[in-house]
Design an enzyme around this catalytic site. Structure first.
Site, short mmCIF file in Angstrom:
data_model
loop_
_atom_site.label_atom_id
_atom_site.label_comp_id
_atom_site.label_asym_id
_atom_site.label_seq_id
_atom_site.Cartn_x
_atom_site.Cartn_y
_atom_site.Cartn_z
N GLU A 116 26.23 4.63 32.52
CA GLU A 116 27.20 5.23 31.59
C GLU A 116 27.06 4.56 30.23
O GLU A 116 26.72 3.38 30.14
CB GLU A 116 28.62 5.02 32.13
CG GLU A 116 29.69 5.55 31.17
CD GLU A 116 31.08 5.69 31.78
OE1 GLU A 116 31.26 5.29 32.95
OE2 GLU A 116 31.98 6.19 31.07
N ASN B 85 33.91 8.32 32.25
CA ASN B 85 34.92 8.72 31.26
C ASN B 85 34.27 9.08 29.92
O ASN B 85 34.78 9.91 29.18
CB ASN B 85 35.93 7.58 31.06
CG ASN B 85 36.72 7.29 32.33
OD1 ASN B 85 36.81 8.13 33.22
ND2 ASN B 85 37.29 6.11 32.42
N GLU C 81 36.17 13.01 36.80
CA GLU C 81 37.55 12.58 37.09
C GLU C 81 38.58 13.39 36.31
O GLU C 81 39.47 12.83 35.66
CB GLU C 81 37.71 11.08 36.80
CG GLU C 81 36.87 10.23 37.73
CD GLU C 81 37.15 8.74 37.67
OE1 GLU C 81 37.84 8.29 36.73
OE2 GLU C 81 36.67 8.01 38.56
N TYR D 140 36.90 2.46 44.10
CA TYR D 140 36.57 1.07 43.77
C TYR D 140 37.50 0.18 44.58
O TYR D 140 38.68 0.50 44.75
CB TYR D 140 36.76 0.82 42.27
CG TYR D 140 35.79 1.60 41.41
CD1 TYR D 140 34.50 1.14 41.19
CD2 TYR D 140 36.18 2.81 40.82
CE1 TYR D 140 33.61 1.86 40.40
CE2 TYR D 140 35.28 3.54 40.04
CZ TYR D 140 34.00 3.05 39.83
OH TYR D 140 33.12 3.76 39.05
N GLU E 226 30.77 7.76 42.51
CA GLU E 226 31.14 6.44 41.97
C GLU E 226 31.76 5.63 43.10
O GLU E 226 32.76 6.06 43.69
CB GLU E 226 32.15 6.55 40.83
CG GLU E 226 31.56 7.03 39.52
CD GLU E 226 32.56 6.97 38.37
OE1 GLU E 226 33.40 6.05 38.34
OE2 GLU E 226 32.47 7.86 37.50
N GLN F 85 27.98 0.43 38.53
CA GLN F 85 26.93 1.13 37.83
C GLN F 85 25.62 0.37 38.03
O GLN F 85 25.57 -0.47 38.92
CB GLN F 85 27.32 1.27 36.37
CG GLN F 85 28.64 2.08 36.22
CD GLN F 85 28.97 2.48 34.79
OE1 GLN F 85 28.23 2.26 33.86
NE2 GLN F 85 30.15 3.09 34.62
O1 AHR Z 1 32.50 3.41 36.39
C1 AHR Z 1 33.48 3.09 35.45
C2 AHR Z 1 34.51 4.20 35.26
O2 AHR Z 1 35.25 4.36 36.44
C3 AHR Z 1 33.98 5.58 34.98
O3 AHR Z 1 33.74 5.78 33.63
C4 AHR Z 1 35.07 6.48 35.46
O4 AHR Z 1 34.60 7.71 35.90
C5 AHR Z 1 35.76 5.68 36.55
O5 AHR Z 1 37.12 5.67 36.41
#
Ligand code: AHR
Length: 516
Positions: free
Chosen positions: A49, A94, A193, A264, A312, A367
């Site tokens: 990203e 994002n 998202e 996450y 993600e 990432q």
């Molecule tokens: O991976 C970091 C961020 O986490 C990404 O930009 C977003 O899609 C998610 O909330």
């Protein structure tokens, strides 16, 4: 199992919840005839990203001693190849919800405010450079289109720019920019998202479902061969979870191939037992989204089945740098330093993805470089592998083939969010050559655990090599100064006797057992 230790700051765990399990084994029965599904290698995807130092001083740094003629770091490219990630999502996240893709192609690259991360975006790297780089590292691009501030036209234009051979305004613009051959981008994400109030251009499920449908139709008119991912919930904890998927899929069902999942994990309030059960949460998320997609299928009398793109996932904990951007160029943001414990959890999350190979066809570790990443760099300097690099690279290398149903019998423990968390979590993958790779995590924080494999259905398998990722200090990390503190280590071999193989898994460890 004893739930001990503390959070990242050393806070004591207030509630040991698990019973002791000394001398107890987990036994799994495997049979090559009972397959869940073949693994789609794209579940070992990653994500780049425009955020923090992922692109600039991450993959791209002209002037770095290892940089190639395109300005991309050779050391990072080599580590990316070693990570063995067959698809890489780009450019967000994002970031994409405010992105104008035209800024990132051709000779004029305007500097813009990146509203998502409050940084300055130079646009020095864009779609062309990224697509060409993915091919050089042996991967393929997965592109996201902006459905936050833009829509149908910009998305269809980008497909034409990337995939149309030539003879039109946009495909000829690509050729004029030096990319004669189409980029051949197969997989496209319809926004990012869009359920999240933080997202630029956030939408309701109805609004998004309609827009995603119309965008998908136009993109497919440009290139009917593309695969499309609709945005699912950005987490299981979202208040709209479930209803969002159902509404979005009711609109998009016939126009998309996948629905996305994001999650996450981190250790909260020192509850290590719950953190170690992250894969249980992932299991539930996957199974709930699959059930919702199947509900929409039944209700709409659809023939095809929607697959899942877990595009993600990772361990992510807040750091002090996160709000430091303020319109800086490539600021340090979201640079998590991962521990041996995090490596165990990341390896366990891969076990969950493999276990659901029948539904999860793509997934992206978020990432790739510097930003919650397995690869770290110093600007102008060195690069190194985080502890999480090892379970990922080894699972990608050995997790190709057919996932087997494994009938497991072993101890479990309870945590606040989950009951019946297996102390040993595992999955087995049978390769085309008949060899077997068993990936297993011992969640016991104090005691080794025995894993017994019933291999009577594999008469030709003789011996096993055991590789482990762990550290006596679960908080051990790697750094530029000490890059190899936490690595994957060989732990010796074992022999199959009377159709049975036993390996001892050290406490708090991720394990690969390769039986040949
Ligand atoms: O991976 C970091 C961020 O986490 C990404 O930009 C977003 O899609 C998610 O909330």
């Amino acid at each position: 199992m004893t739930a001990t230790g503390g959070g990242r700051n050393g806070a004591a765990n207030p509630q040991p919840r698990c019973a002791r399990l000394e001398g107890v084994s987990t036994r799994i029965h495997l049979d090559p005839s009972f397959s869940v599904a073949d693994v789609d290698p794209r579940i070992f995807g990653s994500f780049v990203e425009h955020l923090g130092r992922c692109v600039y001083t991450g993959i791209y740094e002209p002037g770095h001693p290892s940089a190639d003629e395109h300005g991309f770091r050779g050391d990072v490219a080599a580590l990316t190849r070693e990570l063995d990630t067959p698809i890489i999502r780009y450019p967000g996240g994002n970031f994409v919800s405010g992105y104008r893709w035209e800024d990132g192609v051709g000779p004029d690259r305007p500097v813009r405010l990146d509203l998502a991360w409050r940084a300055k975006e130079t646009n020095a790297v864009g779609t062309d450079e990224f697509c060409a780089w993915t091919r050089r590292v042996g991967s393929e691009p997965m592109l996201a289109v902006n459905l936050g501030t833009r829509g149908v036209e910009a998305a269809a234009d980008l497909v034409e720019y990337c995939n149309h051979p030539g003879g039109t305004l946009l495909s000829d613009r690509r050729r004029a920019n030096g990319y004669t051959d189409p980029h051949g981008v197969r997989v496209w994400c319809l926004g990012n998202e869009m359920d999240g109030p933080w997202q630029i251009g956030h939408k309701t499920a109805e609004e998004y479902g309609r827009l995603a449908t119309e965008t998908a139709k136009a993109m497919r008119l440009v290139d009917p061969s593309i695969e499309l991912v609709a945005c699912g919930s950005s987490g299981l904890a979202m208040a709209t979870f479930g209803a969002w998927e159902a509404t979005v899929l009711e609109h998009t069902y016939e126009h998309v191939d996948y629905v996305s999942l994001h999650s996450y994990y981190r250790e909260d309030s020192g509850d290590r037992g719950a953190f170690l059960a992250a894969a249980t949460d992932m299991d539930r998320f996957i199974e709930s989204v699959a059930a919702t997609a199947d509900f929409v299928r039944a209700k709409g009398r659809h023939k095809k089945r929607i697959m899942l793109s877990y595009d993600e996932w990772n361990v992510w904990f807040p750091t002090h740098q996160d709000d430091n951007a303020e319109w800086a160029e490539a600021p340090e943001q979201v640079q998590n330093t991962y521990t041996a414990l995090d490596a165990v959890v990341v390896g366990n999350l891969l076990i969950s993805l493999l276990r659901h190979a029948d539904r999860v066809r793509m997934a992206c570790l978020a990432q790739l470089v510097n930003v919650i990443a397995p690869i770290m760099t110093v600007p102008g300097g060195t690069s190194w592998r985080q502890p999480t690099f090892y379970p990922f690279a080894l699972t990608s290398a050995h997790g190709r083939g057919s996932v087997l149903h494994s009938v497991a019998d072993g101890p479990t423990y309870s945590t606040e969010p989950y009951d019946d968390v297996p102390v040993i979590d595992q999955v087995a993958v049978c390769a085309d050559d008949g060899s077997l790779s068993v990936f297993a995590v011992n969640r016991d924080q104090r005691e080794p655990q025995r894993l017994e494999l019933d291999l009577r259905a594999f008469p030709r398998l003789r011996s096993a090599a055991h590789t482990v990722v762990r550290d006596d200090d679960p908080m051990a990390t790697n750094s530029a100064a000490e890059p190899d503190r936490v690595v994957a280590r060989d732990r010796g071999t074992a022999t199959v006797e009377d159709g049975s193989l036993t390996v001892v898994l050290p406490p708090l460890s991720w394990n690969l057992v390769r039986v040949t």
